[in-house]
Motif scaffolding. Structure first.
Motif, PDB file in Angstrom:
ATOM      1  N   CYS A 149      -6.837  -0.872   3.994  1.00 12.56           N
ATOM      2  CA  CYS A 149      -5.431  -0.669   3.634  1.00 12.56           C
ATOM      3  C   CYS A 149      -4.611  -1.870   4.072  1.00 12.56           C
ATOM      4  O   CYS A 149      -4.139  -1.944   5.216  1.00 12.56           O
ATOM      5  CB  CYS A 149      -4.898   0.616   4.273  1.00 12.56           C
ATOM      6  SG  CYS A 149      -3.194   0.989   3.805  1.00 12.56           S
ATOM      7  N   THR A 150      -4.444  -2.821   3.186  1.00 10.79           N
ATOM      8  CA  THR A 150      -3.688  -4.030   3.504  1.00 10.79           C
ATOM      9  C   THR A 150      -2.203  -3.879   3.182  1.00 10.79           C
ATOM     10  O   THR A 150      -1.383  -4.637   3.697  1.00 10.79           O
ATOM     11  CB  THR A 150      -4.259  -5.228   2.723  1.00 10.79           C
ATOM     12  OG1 THR A 150      -4.227  -4.933   1.318  1.00 10.79           O
ATOM     13  CG2 THR A 150      -5.697  -5.496   3.143  1.00 10.79           C
ATOM     14  N   ASN A 151      -1.878  -2.922   2.322  1.00  4.40           N
ATOM     15  CA  ASN A 151      -0.484  -2.690   1.948  1.00  4.40           C
ATOM     16  C   ASN A 151      -0.003  -1.415   2.627  1.00  4.40           C
ATOM     17  O   ASN A 151      -0.077  -0.328   2.076  1.00  4.40           O
ATOM     18  CB  ASN A 151      -0.355  -2.576   0.424  1.00  4.40           C
ATOM     19  CG  ASN A 151       1.086  -2.541  -0.039  1.00  4.40           C
ATOM     20  OD1 ASN A 151       2.003  -2.291   0.756  1.00  4.40           O
ATOM     21  ND2 ASN A 151       1.308  -2.774  -1.328  1.00  4.40           N
ATOM     22  N   LYS A 152       0.476  -1.564   3.856  1.00  2.17           N
ATOM     23  CA  LYS A 152       0.906  -0.397   4.627  1.00  2.17           C
ATOM     24  C   LYS A 152       2.136   0.267   4.024  1.00  2.17           C
ATOM     25  O   LYS A 152       2.319   1.477   4.138  1.00  2.17           O
ATOM     26  CB  LYS A 152       1.203  -0.812   6.084  1.00  2.17           C
ATOM     27  CG  LYS A 152       0.011  -1.422   6.820  1.00  2.17           C
ATOM     28  CD  LYS A 152      -1.138  -0.452   6.925  1.00  2.17           C
ATOM     29  CE  LYS A 152      -2.244  -0.942   7.864  1.00  2.17           C
ATOM     30  NZ  LYS A 152      -2.871  -2.199   7.430  1.00  2.17           N
ATOM     31  N   ASP A 153       2.995  -0.512   3.363  1.00  2.00           N
ATOM     32  CA  ASP A 153       4.181   0.061   2.730  1.00  2.00           C
ATOM     33  C   ASP A 153       3.791   1.032   1.618  1.00  2.00           C
ATOM     34  O   ASP A 153       4.440   2.069   1.426  1.00  2.00           O
ATOM     35  CB  ASP A 153       5.081  -1.037   2.162  1.00  2.00           C
ATOM     36  CG  ASP A 153       5.753  -1.858   3.254  1.00  2.00           C
ATOM     37  OD1 ASP A 153       5.881  -1.345   4.379  1.00  2.00           O
ATOM     38  OD2 ASP A 153       6.132  -3.018   2.978  1.00  2.00           O
ATOM     39  N   LEU A 158       1.030   2.802   1.519  1.00  2.00           N
ATOM     40  CA  LEU A 158       0.535   4.025   2.152  1.00  2.00           C
ATOM     41  C   LEU A 158       1.694   4.889   2.649  1.00  2.00           C
ATOM     42  O   LEU A 158       1.705   6.103   2.461  1.00  2.00           O
ATOM     43  CB  LEU A 158      -0.400   3.684   3.306  1.00  2.00           C
ATOM     44  CG  LEU A 158      -1.089   4.890   3.965  1.00  2.00           C
ATOM     45  CD1 LEU A 158      -2.534   4.562   4.309  1.00  2.00           C
ATOM     46  CD2 LEU A 158      -0.359   5.332   5.233  1.00  2.00           C
ATOM     47  N   TRP A 213      -9.185   2.634   0.817  1.00  3.92           N
ATOM     48  CA  TRP A 213      -7.814   2.956   0.420  1.00  3.92           C
ATOM     49  C   TRP A 213      -7.615   2.851  -1.087  1.00  3.92           C
ATOM     50  O   TRP A 213      -6.924   3.681  -1.691  1.00  3.92           O
ATOM     51  CB  TRP A 213      -6.822   2.055   1.141  1.00  3.92           C
ATOM     52  CG  TRP A 213      -5.423   2.214   0.620  1.00  3.92           C
ATOM     53  CD1 TRP A 213      -4.631   1.265   0.064  1.00  3.92           C
ATOM     54  CD2 TRP A 213      -4.662   3.431   0.564  1.00  3.92           C
ATOM     55  NE1 TRP A 213      -3.422   1.797  -0.324  1.00  3.92           N
ATOM     56  CE2 TRP A 213      -3.418   3.128  -0.027  1.00  3.92           C
ATOM     57  CE3 TRP A 213      -4.923   4.745   0.963  1.00  3.92           C
ATOM     58  CZ2 TRP A 213      -2.433   4.084  -0.226  1.00  3.92           C
ATOM     59  CZ3 TRP A 213      -3.928   5.701   0.759  1.00  3.92           C
ATOM     60  CH2 TRP A 213      -2.703   5.371   0.172  1.00  3.92           C
ATOM     61  N   ALA A 236      -8.358   1.438   8.218  1.00  7.38           N
ATOM     62  CA  ALA A 236      -7.663   0.347   8.891  1.00  7.38           C
ATOM     63  C   ALA A 236      -7.932  -1.007   8.235  1.00  7.38           C
ATOM     64  O   ALA A 236      -7.028  -1.844   8.106  1.00  7.38           O
ATOM     65  CB  ALA A 236      -8.057   0.307  10.364  1.00  7.38           C
ATOM     66  N   MET A 247      -2.744   7.916   8.957  1.00  6.22           N
ATOM     67  CA  MET A 247      -3.873   7.300   8.263  1.00  6.22           C
ATOM     68  C   MET A 247      -5.165   7.485   9.040  1.00  6.22           C
ATOM     69  O   MET A 247      -5.217   7.266  10.254  1.00  6.22           O
ATOM     70  CB  MET A 247      -3.605   5.815   8.055  1.00  6.22           C
ATOM     71  CG  MET A 247      -4.713   5.049   7.364  1.00  6.22           C
ATOM     72  SD  MET A 247      -4.306   3.289   7.187  1.00  6.22           S
ATOM     73  CE  MET A 247      -4.327   2.753   8.910  1.00  6.22           C
ATOM     74  N   LEU A 260       2.411   5.785   9.806  1.00  6.12           N
ATOM     75  CA  LEU A 260       1.121   5.121   9.679  1.00  6.12           C
ATOM     76  C   LEU A 260       0.043   5.765  10.548  1.00  6.12           C
ATOM     77  O   LEU A 260      -1.149   5.607  10.279  1.00  6.12           O
ATOM     78  CB  LEU A 260       1.242   3.636  10.028  1.00  6.12           C
ATOM     79  CG  LEU A 260       1.930   2.745   8.989  1.00  6.12           C
ATOM     80  CD1 LEU A 260       2.060   1.330   9.504  1.00  6.12           C
ATOM     81  CD2 LEU A 260       1.171   2.767   7.662  1.00  6.12           C
TER      82      LEU A 260
END
Length: 250
Positions: free
Chosen positions: A169-173, A175, A27, A166, A161, A158
């Motif tokens: 990508c720790t910051n889903k916001d 993305l 990511w 998976a 993605m 989400l």
């Protein structure tokens, strides 16, 4: 003549659409590529001595250096605008199908907002790892843009993605913010699309609110009869395989 430095990692599509090589794009690398393309277009649109409209942005025209930094390439179809020019018109449509905004593909009108549209498509491809024209349903083509829009309306952005992201990508916001920026770039009306300055701000300034996307430039049942030249694509003269001729007296 443009002379490029050697790009050992070839082009973005070499990694992006391959299930094995795609794992090398975590990511952080994908976001860096997105941001790098946005910065490149901001320079071409605002800080270059002459404003440049690329007209053929796609994954194969983004090159990657040894550090996976993105470089916009292939300016063979680009047009130079003066500072006061806002848009231009052409009867010869060139570019790659799926990345063209509707006003260009159907009317030959192009501007810096044409690049914004192509950038939006590319952002969605980078997030999903899928080509814009790779979706089919009930024998009727549905673009990646349409698929992303349906997920967004359902609050399931989400799901766009690619599964390989998976873990990284720790910051889903962040993305989801990229998905929203991508959807804003592919608005049907060029006037409603953001400028590249706004795009870059939207990508990097996570505290600033973004407008909601409204009417996207896609349709599953709209077909256009376009008499044009499209790179690497056959010329479409009729959606019904019927030729209509006008008879004029001599």
């Amino acid at each position: 003549m443009l002379i490029y430095e050697y790009m050992p990692n070839k082009s973005l599509d070499y990694f992006l659409f391959d299930s094995i090589r795609g794992v090398f794009l975590d990511w952080s690398k994908r976001f860096s590529i997105i941001e790098g393309i946005a910065q490149g277009f901001l320079y071409l649109h605002k800080f270059s001595r002459t404003r440049v409209v690329h007209r053929d942005l796609n994954a194969s025209n983004v090159l990657l250096d040894e550090n996976m930094n993105s470089k916009i390439s292939d300016f063979g179809m680009a047009r130079i605008f003066s500072i006061n020019d806002l848009e231009a018109n052409t009867s010869r449509i060139v570019g790659t199908r799926g990345y063209m905004p509707p006003e260009y593909a159907m009317e030959g009108i192009f501007s810096t907002k044409s690049n914004v549209y192509s950038f939006g498509v590319l952002v969605l491809e980078i997030i999903s790892g899928r080509r814009n024209n790779s979706f089919y349903n009930d024998d009727r083509a549905i673009s990646l843009v349409g698929y992303a829009w349906e997920l967004w309306k359902e609050g399931a952005g989400l799901q766009l993605m690619v599964p390989a992201l998976a873990d990284s990508c720790t910051n889903k916001d962040k993305l989801l913010r990229c998905v929203q920026v991508g959807l804003l770039c592919v608005e049907d009306s060029a006037a409603n699309r953001p400028t590249m300055s706004d795009v870059l701000s939207g990508l990097t300034n996570e505290s600033s609110p973004l407008p909601a996307p409204t009417k996207l430039a896609f349709s599953t049942d709209r077909h256009a009869v376009i008499s044009s030249i499209v790179e690497k694509e056959p010329q479409i003269l009729s959606v019904n395989d019927v030729t209509i001729s006008d008879c004029d007296g001599r």
